[in-house]
Design a protein around this motif. Structure first.
Motif, PDB file in Angstrom:
ATOM      1  N   LYS A 181       0.844  -1.184   0.000  1.00  0.00           N
ATOM      2  CA  LYS A 181       0.000   0.000   0.000  1.00  0.00           C
ATOM      3  C   LYS A 181       0.886   1.243   0.000  1.00  0.00           C
ATOM      4  N   HIS A 211      -0.980  -5.791   5.635  1.00  0.00           N
ATOM      5  CA  HIS A 211      -0.338  -6.680   6.605  1.00  0.00           C
ATOM      6  C   HIS A 211      -1.263  -7.053   7.761  1.00  0.00           C
ATOM      7  N   TYR A 212      -2.360  -6.303   7.960  1.00  0.00           N
ATOM      8  CA  TYR A 212      -3.288  -6.674   9.033  1.00  0.00           C
ATOM      9  C   TYR A 212      -3.879  -8.064   8.807  1.00  0.00           C
ATOM     10  N   LYS A 215      -2.124 -11.007  10.397  1.00  0.00           N
ATOM     11  CA  LYS A 215      -2.096 -11.164  11.866  1.00  0.00           C
ATOM     12  C   LYS A 215      -3.028 -12.315  12.242  1.00  0.00           C
ATOM     13  N   GLU A 249      -2.826   4.067  18.178  1.00  0.00           N
ATOM     14  CA  GLU A 249      -1.364   3.940  18.288  1.00  0.00           C
ATOM     15  C   GLU A 249      -0.847   4.987  19.273  1.00  0.00           C
ATOM     16  N   ARG A 256       8.541   9.345   9.452  1.00  0.00           N
ATOM     17  CA  ARG A 256       7.772   9.190   8.216  1.00  0.00           C
ATOM     18  C   ARG A 256       6.915  10.411   7.881  1.00  0.00           C
ATOM     19  N   ASP A 268      -3.973   6.137   5.392  1.00  0.00           N
ATOM     20  CA  ASP A 268      -2.928   5.279   5.949  1.00  0.00           C
ATOM     21  C   ASP A 268      -3.514   4.053   6.654  1.00  0.00           C
ATOM     22  N   ILE A 269      -4.631   4.226   7.334  1.00  0.00           N
ATOM     23  CA  ILE A 269      -5.159   3.138   8.177  1.00  0.00           C
ATOM     24  C   ILE A 269      -6.612   2.772   7.852  1.00  0.00           C
ATOM     25  N   HIS A 273      -6.546  -1.098   6.596  1.00  0.00           N
ATOM     26  CA  HIS A 273      -6.631  -1.971   7.776  1.00  0.00           C
ATOM     27  C   HIS A 273      -8.029  -1.966   8.420  1.00  0.00           C
ATOM     28  N   LYS A 373      -2.924   8.498  15.805  1.00  0.00           N
ATOM     29  CA  LYS A 373      -1.560   8.415  16.312  1.00  0.00           C
ATOM     30  C   LYS A 373      -1.493   9.254  17.585  1.00  0.00           C
ATOM     31  N   ARG A 378      -1.858   1.746  22.996  1.00  0.00           N
ATOM     32  CA  ARG A 378      -1.827   1.023  21.723  1.00  0.00           C
ATOM     33  C   ARG A 378      -2.873  -0.089  21.834  1.00  0.00           C
ATOM     34  N   GLN A 412      -4.664  -6.605  19.064  1.00  0.00           N
ATOM     35  CA  GLN A 412      -3.342  -6.374  19.634  1.00  0.00           C
ATOM     36  C   GLN A 412      -3.390  -5.204  20.598  1.00  0.00           C
TER      37      GLN A 412
HETATM   38  C1  BG6 Z   1       1.010   0.841   8.592  1.00  0.00           C
HETATM   39  C2  BG6 Z   1       0.873   2.336   8.656  1.00  0.00           C
HETATM   40  O1  BG6 Z   1       0.295   0.330   7.495  1.00  0.00           O
HETATM   41  O2  BG6 Z   1       0.490   0.272   9.790  1.00  0.00           O
HETATM   42  C3  BG6 Z   1       1.565   2.887   9.883  1.00  0.00           C
HETATM   43  O3  BG6 Z   1       1.426   2.911   7.477  1.00  0.00           O
HETATM   44  C4  BG6 Z   1       1.081   2.199  11.123  1.00  0.00           C
HETATM   45  O4  BG6 Z   1       1.356   4.287   9.981  1.00  0.00           O
HETATM   46  C5  BG6 Z   1       1.162   0.686  10.959  1.00  0.00           C
HETATM   47  O5  BG6 Z   1       1.875   2.617  12.215  1.00  0.00           O
HETATM   48  C6  BG6 Z   1       0.513  -0.028  12.124  1.00  0.00           C
HETATM   49  O6  BG6 Z   1       0.764  -1.395  12.022  1.00  0.00           O
HETATM   50  P1  BG6 Z   1       0.801  -2.309  13.311  1.00  0.00           P
HETATM   51  O7  BG6 Z   1       1.009  -3.678  12.773  1.00  0.00           O
HETATM   52  O8  BG6 Z   1       1.921  -1.806  14.176  1.00  0.00           O
HETATM   53  O9  BG6 Z   1      -0.530  -2.132  13.984  1.00  0.00           O
END
Ligand code: BG6
Length: 523
Positions: A181, A211-212, A215, A249, A256, A268-269, A273, A373, A378, A412
Motif C-alpha cells: 500500500k 499486513h493486518y 495477523k 497507536e 515518516r 494510511d489506516i 486496515h 496516532k 496502543r 493487539q
Molecule cells: C502501517 C501504517 O500500514 O500500519 C503505519 O502505514 C502504522 O502508519 C502501521 O503505524 C501499524 O501497524 P501495526 O502492525 O503496528 O498495527
C-alpha cells in the motif's frame, strides 16, 4: 487459507496451560491447508531492497521462514534498488547478525541488482540474474516480485518487468506481483494503477498486501465467527446495539512525516486496515475460505456500506491532529513540529466515522470506527456491544456499574477475546456488577504467532491469495473514504486538534455521544 491454530511449535519449552490447543477440533472447511506449508522452489525479488520496510519487515520474515524450514534449498533472494551495492554487501545487510543456519541456507542464493526503475538495462540484468539462479539453485523459473518501493515507482517497475518478459507465466512456472500500500490515492488513481497492473499481469498473478490480514488475531475473527455455532445467532441487528472498531497507536509519525503528509489517517489506516477488519467482522459466512469465496463476501459487505450524504457528512466523520502533549517527563512534540511536516499542515492524524451497512443483517446498526496516532494506549480491537435486556427485574439501585454486554476481539496487544456481562456481587443483597470472561492467546496456546509479513510472504510463494486484497475490494474501500477525504480537503475551517496522549478531539466524543453511546477508552 489455514484458520486453524499453527501446528508449528515456536517455543521449545511448554508452559502449563489451561486449554491445550491440541484438544481443539480443527475446521474441516480447508483440510488441505491444515498440512505443514512450505514454499515451492522460487526466487523472491524485492524492489526497494535498500528501503526501510525491507530491512525492518521483509528480510526478517525471509530469515524466519528459513529458520523454520519453510523455504526449500531451491530458494533465492534478489534485491533491486538504485543504491549501488555488491551481492556480498546486500547479503551482509540481509543476513548480518543472523544465525549460521540461516546463512548456510540462504548464502549463495542472494543477489543484488543496482539500477534505476525506469532503465530497461536494470530489468535486462535482472532477467539474466534470474536465469543464472534457475540454473545454479534450481529455482525452477518461479518468481515472486515484491514492490516495496514508494508508490511512484510501481508503474515503471511493472512496465520494466513486462518489457523484459518477466511477467510471463508458463504451465509450470509462476510470476507473481506483490504490491504494498498505498494502492492509489483515491478511487480514480486506484483504477489507473489497476489499468497499468492489468496490462502486464492477470488479476490472479497480483497479490495486494494489507499486513493486518497476516495477523493471527485478524484471522481469528473468521475462526470465532465461523468455527463456532454459538456466536452466529447473536451476530446481527436483533442483538447488537453497535460495533466499535479501534486502531489506536501511541507512536507519532516518527521519521515518516514526509510520507504521512500526503496520506493522513484516513488513507494510511482506515482505507485498508480498518475496512478490512470491518469486512471480516461483518460479512456473511463464505462457502469456504478459498480466496475467491472469502473475497466475494468481503466485497459484498463493503458494497453495502452506505455513504454519508453531503448534508450529514460533517456529523458522520471527525478528524483531528495531535498537538504537543504528554507529561513533563515525557513531553511529545505536536504533529506540525515533526520532521518532514509542514508547520501549517492540515493532515489528519486522527479519524473517526460512523458507518451504516445496508443489508438484512445490519440495517439500523451503527458502526463506529476510529484510528489515531499519539493516543494514550496502543490498542486494536473490535467490540460488539449488545442491546440492554428488554426488561430488568432488578431495581436500578441494585445495578452497580453495570455496562451493556459486550464481546471484545482484541487484535493487539494482549491478544484474545473477552466477554463482558453482568454478575451477582457476592453478599446478602442482590446486586449486579459487570464481570468478564477472558480468553488470552498467550495463556492458551503454546505456539507463537508468526509475524504478519512472514505469513503473507509464504502465502504469496504458495499462491494462496485469500489474505490478499482483490482489485474490487480496493475500489470499494476507496468509494467509502473518498467523499470524506474530499469533504475535509474542501473544508477550510481550522483542523480540530487533540493533545498528544489524549483520546482524540472532543468532536469524536460528540460523534458517538449523539445516541448516548461512548467510546471504549482503555484506562
Ligand atoms: C502501517 C501504517 O500500514 O500500519 C503505519 O502505514 C502504522 O502508519 C502501521 O503505524 C501499524 O501497524 P501495526 O502492525 O503496528 O498495527
Amino acid at each position: 487459507m489455514d484458520v486453524n491454530h499453527r501446528t508449528l511449535p515456536r517455543r521449545k519449552v511448554e508452559r502449563t496451560v489451561t486449554t491445550r490447543s491440541e484438544d481443539t477440533q480443527t475446521m474441516d472447511h480447508a483440510p488441505q491447508l491444515i498440512q505443514e506449508r512450505s514454499a515451492p522452489p522460487a526466487t523472491l525479488v524485492i524492489f526497494g531492497a535498500s528501503g526501510d520496510l525491507t530491512r525492518r519487515k521483509l528480510l526478517p520474515a525471509v530469515e524466519s521462514l528459513a529458520r523454520h524450514n519453510r523455504l526449500p534449498d531451491q530458494f533465492a533472494l534478489v534485491g533491486v534498488a538504485r543504491t549501488p551495492m555488491s551481492d556480498e554487501q546486500f547479503a551482509e545487510s540481509a543476513l548480518g547478525g543472523r544465525s549460521l543456519a540461516e546463512k548456510r541456507q540462504l548464502n549463495g542464493g542472494i543477489r543484488y541488482v543496482a539500477g534505476g526503475y525506469d532503465d530497461p538495462e536494470t530489468f535486462k540484468r535482472l532477467a539474466e540474474v534470474l536465469d543464472e539462479l534457475d540454473a545454479q539453485r534450481g529455482t525452477s523459473g518461479n518468481r515472486l516480485f515484491y514492490l516495496s518501493t514508494p508508490a511512484g515507482a510501481f508503474e515503471p517497475v511493472i512496465c520494466g518487468l513486462a518489457g523484459a518478459g518477466l511477467n510471463q507465466e508458463s504451465e509450470n512456472t509462476f510470476s507473481r506481483l506483490v504490491i504494498e500500500k498505498p494502492y492509489g490515492r483515491d478511487l480514480a488513481t486506484a483504477r489507473e494503477l489497476d489499468g497499468v497492473v492489468h496490462q502486464a499481469f492477470e488479476e490472479s498473478q497480483v497479490f495486494r498486501i494489507d499486513h493486518y490480514l497476516g495477523k493471527d488475531t485478524v484471522q481469528n475473527v473468521l475462526a470465532l465467527r465461523f468455527a463456532n455455532s454459538i456466536f452466529q445467532p447473536i451476530w446481527d441487528r436483533s442483538w447488537v446495539d453497535h460495533v466499535q472498531i479501534t486502531v489506536a497507536e501511541t507512536l507519532g509519525v516518527g521519521t515518516r512525516g514526509g510520507f504521512y503528509e500526503h496520506a493522513g489517517a484516513m488513507r494510511d489506516i482506515v482505507q485498508n486496515h480498518v475496512l478490512q477488519v470491518l469486512a471480516l467482522a461483518l460479512m456473511e459466512p463464505p462457502v469456504s475460505f478459498e480466496g475467491e469465496n472469502l473475497r466475494n463476501e468481503k466485497v459484498k459487505l463493503l458494497q453495502a456500506i452506505r455513504l454519508p450524504t453531503d448534508r450529514d457528512i460533517a456529523d458522520a466523520a471527525v478528524r483531528g491532529q495531535y498537538t504537543r502533549g504528554g507529561t513533563r517527563e515525557e513531553l511529545m512534540a505536536g504533529y506540525r513540529e515533526e520532521v518532514g511536516v509542514d508547520p501549517l499542515s492540515r493532515t489528519e492524524t486522527y479519524a473517526a466515522m460512523r458507518l451504516n451497512v445496508d443489508n438484512w443483517r445490519w440495517a439500523g446498526v451503527p458502526f463506529y470506527v476510529r484510528t489515531g496516532k499519539r493516543l494514550p494506549a496502543r490498542v486494536t480491537e473490535v467490540a460488539l456491544q449488545f442491546q440492554r435486556p428488554p426488561h430488568l427485574p432488578i431495581p436500578t439501585s441494585q445495578l452497580t456499574e453495570l455496562d451493556a454486554d459486550a464481546l471484545v476481539l482484541r487484535i493487539q496487544p494482549n491478544e484474545g477475546i473477552s466477554l463482558r456481562f453482568g454478575a451477582k456481587v457476592p453478599g446478602h443483597s442482590f446486586r449486579v456488577r459487570t464481570a468478564s470472561m477472558d480468553f488470552s492467546y498467550e495463556n492458551t496456546f503454546v505456539e507463537e504467532s508468526p509475524e504478519a509479513y512472514e505469513r503473507l510472504l509464504l502465502d504469496a510463494l504458495i499462491g494462496d491469495a485469500s489474505l490478499f486484497i482483490r482489485s474490487d475490494e480496493v475500489q470499494q474501500s476507496w468509494r467509502v473514504v473518498d467523499p470524506i477525504i474530499e469533504h475535509w480537503a474542501n473544508d477550510r475551517s481550522p483542523i480540530p486538534t487533540y493533545e498528544a496522549a489524549s483520546w482524540g478531539p472532543t468532536d469524536a466524543d460528540r460523534l458517538i455521544g449523539r445516541n448516548g453511546r461512548k467510546w471504549r477508552n482503555a484506562a
